[in-house]
Design a protein around this motif. Structure first.
Motif, mmCIF file in Angstrom:
data_model
loop_
_atom_site.group_PDB
_atom_site.id
_atom_site.type_symbol
_atom_site.label_atom_id
_atom_site.label_comp_id
_atom_site.label_asym_id
_atom_site.label_seq_id
_atom_site.Cartn_x
_atom_site.Cartn_y
_atom_site.Cartn_z
ATOM 1 N N ASP A 1 8.156 -31.877 -97.728
ATOM 2 C CA ASP A 1 9.039 -31.561 -98.854
ATOM 3 C C ASP A 1 10.144 -32.596 -98.946
ATOM 4 O OD1 ASP A 1 10.621 -30.523 -100.817
ATOM 5 O OD2 ASP A 1 10.910 -28.555 -99.879
ATOM 6 N N ASN A 2 10.011 -33.557 -99.849
ATOM 7 C CA ASN A 2 10.972 -34.649 -99.958
ATOM 8 C C ASN A 2 12.356 -34.196 -100.384
ATOM 9 O OD1 ASN A 2 9.113 -36.631 -99.194
ATOM 10 N ND2 ASN A 2 8.374 -36.897 -101.287
ATOM 11 N N HIS A 3 12.449 -33.017 -101.000
ATOM 12 C CA HIS A 3 13.748 -32.538 -101.483
ATOM 13 C C HIS A 3 14.498 -31.745 -100.423
ATOM 14 C CE1 HIS A 3 12.743 -33.859 -105.528
ATOM 15 N NE2 HIS A 3 11.586 -33.218 -105.445
ATOM 16 N N ALA A 4 13.844 -31.416 -99.340
ATOM 17 C CA ALA A 4 14.480 -30.611 -98.289
ATOM 18 C C ALA A 4 15.375 -31.486 -97.420
ATOM 19 C CB ALA A 4 13.417 -29.921 -97.422
ATOM 20 N N GLY A 5 16.506 -30.917 -96.986
ATOM 21 C CA GLY A 5 17.393 -31.630 -96.079
ATOM 22 C C GLY A 5 16.756 -31.795 -94.709
ATOM 23 N N LEU A 6 17.066 -32.896 -94.039
ATOM 24 C CA LEU A 6 16.481 -33.139 -92.718
ATOM 25 C C LEU A 6 16.840 -32.036 -91.740
ATOM 26 C CD1 LEU A 6 17.009 -36.999 -92.295
ATOM 27 C CD2 LEU A 6 14.887 -35.778 -92.793
ATOM 28 N N GLN A 7 18.101 -31.611 -91.749
ATOM 29 C CA GLN A 7 18.506 -30.563 -90.810
ATOM 30 C C GLN A 7 17.840 -29.234 -91.161
ATOM 31 O OE1 GLN A 7 22.472 -30.445 -89.412
ATOM 32 N NE2 GLN A 7 22.903 -32.572 -89.885
ATOM 33 N N GLN A 8 17.581 -29.005 -92.454
ATOM 34 C CA GLN A 8 16.836 -27.816 -92.864
ATOM 35 C C GLN A 8 15.420 -27.843 -92.292
ATOM 36 O OE1 GLN A 8 16.549 -27.405 -97.131
ATOM 37 N NE2 GLN A 8 14.932 -25.878 -97.009
ATOM 38 N N LEU A 9 14.872 -29.053 -92.126
ATOM 39 C CA LEU A 9 13.527 -29.215 -91.578
ATOM 40 C C LEU A 9 13.530 -29.305 -90.060
ATOM 41 C CD1 LEU A 9 12.216 -31.833 -94.174
ATOM 42 C CD2 LEU A 9 11.562 -29.424 -94.031
ATOM 43 N N GLY A 10 14.715 -29.158 -89.459
ATOM 44 C CA GLY A 10 14.798 -29.176 -87.995
ATOM 45 C C GLY A 10 14.954 -30.557 -87.395
ATOM 46 N N VAL A 11 15.350 -31.534 -88.209
ATOM 47 C CA VAL A 11 15.557 -32.895 -87.717
ATOM 48 C C VAL A 11 17.055 -33.147 -87.637
ATOM 49 C CG1 VAL A 11 15.161 -35.354 -88.115
ATOM 50 C CG2 VAL A 11 13.397 -33.691 -88.725
ATOM 51 N N THR A 12 17.572 -33.356 -86.436
ATOM 52 C CA THR A 12 18.995 -33.592 -86.235
ATOM 53 C C THR A 12 19.214 -34.934 -85.548
ATOM 54 O OG1 THR A 12 18.950 -32.403 -84.128
ATOM 55 C CG2 THR A 12 19.483 -31.126 -86.091
ATOM 56 N N HIS A 13 20.472 -35.265 -85.337
ATOM 57 C CA HIS A 13 20.832 -36.557 -84.752
ATOM 58 C C HIS A 13 20.125 -36.779 -83.418
ATOM 59 C CE1 HIS A 13 23.285 -40.018 -83.664
ATOM 60 N NE2 HIS A 13 23.538 -39.444 -82.505
ATOM 61 N N GLY A 14 19.459 -37.931 -83.303
ATOM 62 C CA GLY A 14 18.800 -38.289 -82.064
ATOM 63 C C GLY A 14 17.384 -37.786 -81.918
ATOM 64 N N ASP A 15 16.903 -36.975 -82.883
ATOM 65 C CA ASP A 15 15.560 -36.407 -82.762
ATOM 66 C C ASP A 15 14.489 -37.485 -82.956
ATOM 67 O OD1 ASP A 15 16.504 -33.942 -82.227
ATOM 68 O OD2 ASP A 15 15.985 -33.033 -84.152
ATOM 69 N N MET A 16 13.334 -37.224 -82.383
ATOM 70 C CA MET A 16 12.181 -38.116 -82.514
ATOM 71 C C MET A 16 11.283 -37.625 -83.645
ATOM 72 S SD MET A 16 10.616 -40.794 -81.016
ATOM 73 C CE MET A 16 10.976 -40.810 -79.246
ATOM 74 N N VAL A 17 10.943 -38.531 -84.569
ATOM 75 C CA VAL A 17 10.006 -38.246 -85.651
ATOM 76 C C VAL A 17 8.865 -39.259 -85.530
ATOM 77 C CG1 VAL A 17 9.655 -38.251 -88.147
ATOM 78 C CG2 VAL A 17 11.738 -37.263 -87.187
ATOM 79 N N PHE A 18 7.651 -38.791 -85.724
ATOM 80 C CA PHE A 18 6.479 -39.652 -85.568
ATOM 81 C C PHE A 18 6.019 -40.149 -86.932
ATOM 82 C CE2 PHE A 18 6.864 -36.982 -81.921
ATOM 83 C CZ PHE A 18 6.647 -37.854 -80.870
#
Length: 414
Positions: A64-81
């Protein structure tokens, strides 16, 4: 905030606004890394990088491109593949390994090559299956660094508890020794008489040292752990054993800009501990997210290790980190008595207040607090053997001899 990106070509970092959306992250990746939007798939699941083409439709957590990163569970320092379908050279470019540049026909047998190289490899799993914290102990540390010193400097403590047969760590108390902290650095005073008394109380309770905890300052950084912190973690595991853990308390801005406190637990890899023990880590003038390594047997070699098939002299500290699952529990003792060596007072007035607040409880229950027992152990009124009697009473819920009750009440002015 900083998002770490792991692709098949290596590890990179992208900086986006704290309130960025998934679409904003993708645009930043396209602009900085040159990965087209139509050939970009993101997920928090590492299996993305090894999945077959017909299974890619199952990775739907970051669509979901419109969703906030933190809403998607991505916070500072997190690893995304990150998955794409072409080859890239991850910047900064580094020279090929020596063995890749050998003249055609040059001879080097496998044994010689392996002996001459140290390969930095990630460790898949920690030795500690999980780390569970007595809620009151963790909250007492977290609240102090948040309210009293406002994360302005680093603060640390030694954790006492137990480890079960499955490798689960249970932290029941946090001892805060005398220390020197700044925004960048932290040094605990170790081996003091006070620490020896803390060890005595803990061992009498059936506990041991199970790791350490520290709070990072609010000074801006674009990395998870500095080289100093990595070395301190390695030293703790070398001292306390393979199940010893490191708890990190930090504050980062939330979606609305309000600071949020984060509590994470890590170990470093066995290889990191070995390199630290052998003296590979070099002192650094400024905190950084990479560690400079030199082989003590060949200190002139500026690229003594291999990382991702490249000869290098610096290693991203993320290679050494192994996350540990975090849990909480209620420990066998209280953690309400004021903690030692803080700016806040810990003395006779606090002893009186603590005992009065529990006047209806059995005397053993009034003493059943790690920091109170350590406080009593530091007083000239008691020999260490007598402290053992008090600890035994608190541990086994036994009556406290009347003579000890009179001495403690007299100290408190009751």
């Amino acid at each position: 905030m900083i998002v770490r990106l792991r692709s098949r070509d290596g590890l990179e970092r992208i900086e986006v606004d704290n309130g960025a959306t998934l679409g904003g992250l993708k645009l930043a990746i396209q602009a900085k890394l040159g990965v087209p939007l139509d050939d970009m798939l993101l997920s928090k699941n590492p299996a993305l990088l090894t999945a077959k083409e017909d299974a890619l439709g199952g990775f739907t957590d970051l669509l979901d491109n419109h969703a906030g990163l933190q809403q998607l569970g991505v916070t500072h320092g997190d690893m995304v593949f990150l998955l794409y379908h072409f080859e890239r050279e991850v910047a900064p470019a580094v020279r090929k390994a020596d063995w890749e540049r050998r003249p055609f026909g040059a001879h080097m047998d496998v044994a010689t090559m392996v002996a001459a190289q140290t390969r930095i490899e990630r460790q898949d799993a920690p030795h500690a299956a999980s780390a569970s914290f007595d809620f009151a102990a963790a909250n007492a540390f977290q609240s102090y660094v948040s309210s009293a010193i406002a994360f302005s400097i680093k603060r640390g403590g030694i954790m006492y508890g137990t480890v079960d047969e499955e490798g689960n760590v249970f932290v029941n108390a946090i001892y805060e020794p005398p220390q020197q902290g700044s925004a960048d650095s932290l040094q605990l005073e170790r081996g003091t008489e006070e620490e020896q008394k803390a060890d005595f109380v803990a061992e009498r309770l059936g506990w041991k040292k199970v790791g350490w905890i520290f709070a990072q300052s609010t000074k801006e950084r674009d990395f998870i752990m500095s080289s100093e912190e990595i070395c301190q973690m390695a030293a703790v595991q070398d001292e306390m054993g393979e199940h010893a853990v490191t708890a990190v308390v930090a504050t980062w801005p939330g979606e609305d800009g309000t600071p949020e406190v984060h509590f994470e637990v890590f170990q470093v890899s066995d290889q990191c501990v070995k390199l630290w023990r052998e003296g590979w880590f070099q002192a650094q003038e400024e905190p950084a997210g990479t560690s400079t390594l030199r082989n003590p047997k060949d200190p002139k070699d500026e690229t003594p290790v291999i990382v991702a098939s490249k000869d290098q002299g610096e290693v991203d500290n993320d290679y050494f980190l192994v996350p540990v699952a975090v849990k909480d529990h209620e420990g066998p003792l209280e953690n309400k008595f004021p903690v030692e060596n803080r700016l806040l007072p810990q003395g006779i007035a606090e002893l009186k207040q603590h005992l009065q607040a529990r006047r209806a409880a059995p005397y053993w229950a009034r003493l059943a607090d790690f920091h109170l027992l350590l406080f009593l152990a530091r007083q000239p009124n008691f020999e260490i053997t007598e402290i053992g009697v008090l600890v035994d009473a608190a541990r086994d819920k036994l009556p406290v001899p009347e003579g000890f009750q009179i001495i403690i009440d007299s100290m408190a002015g009751l």
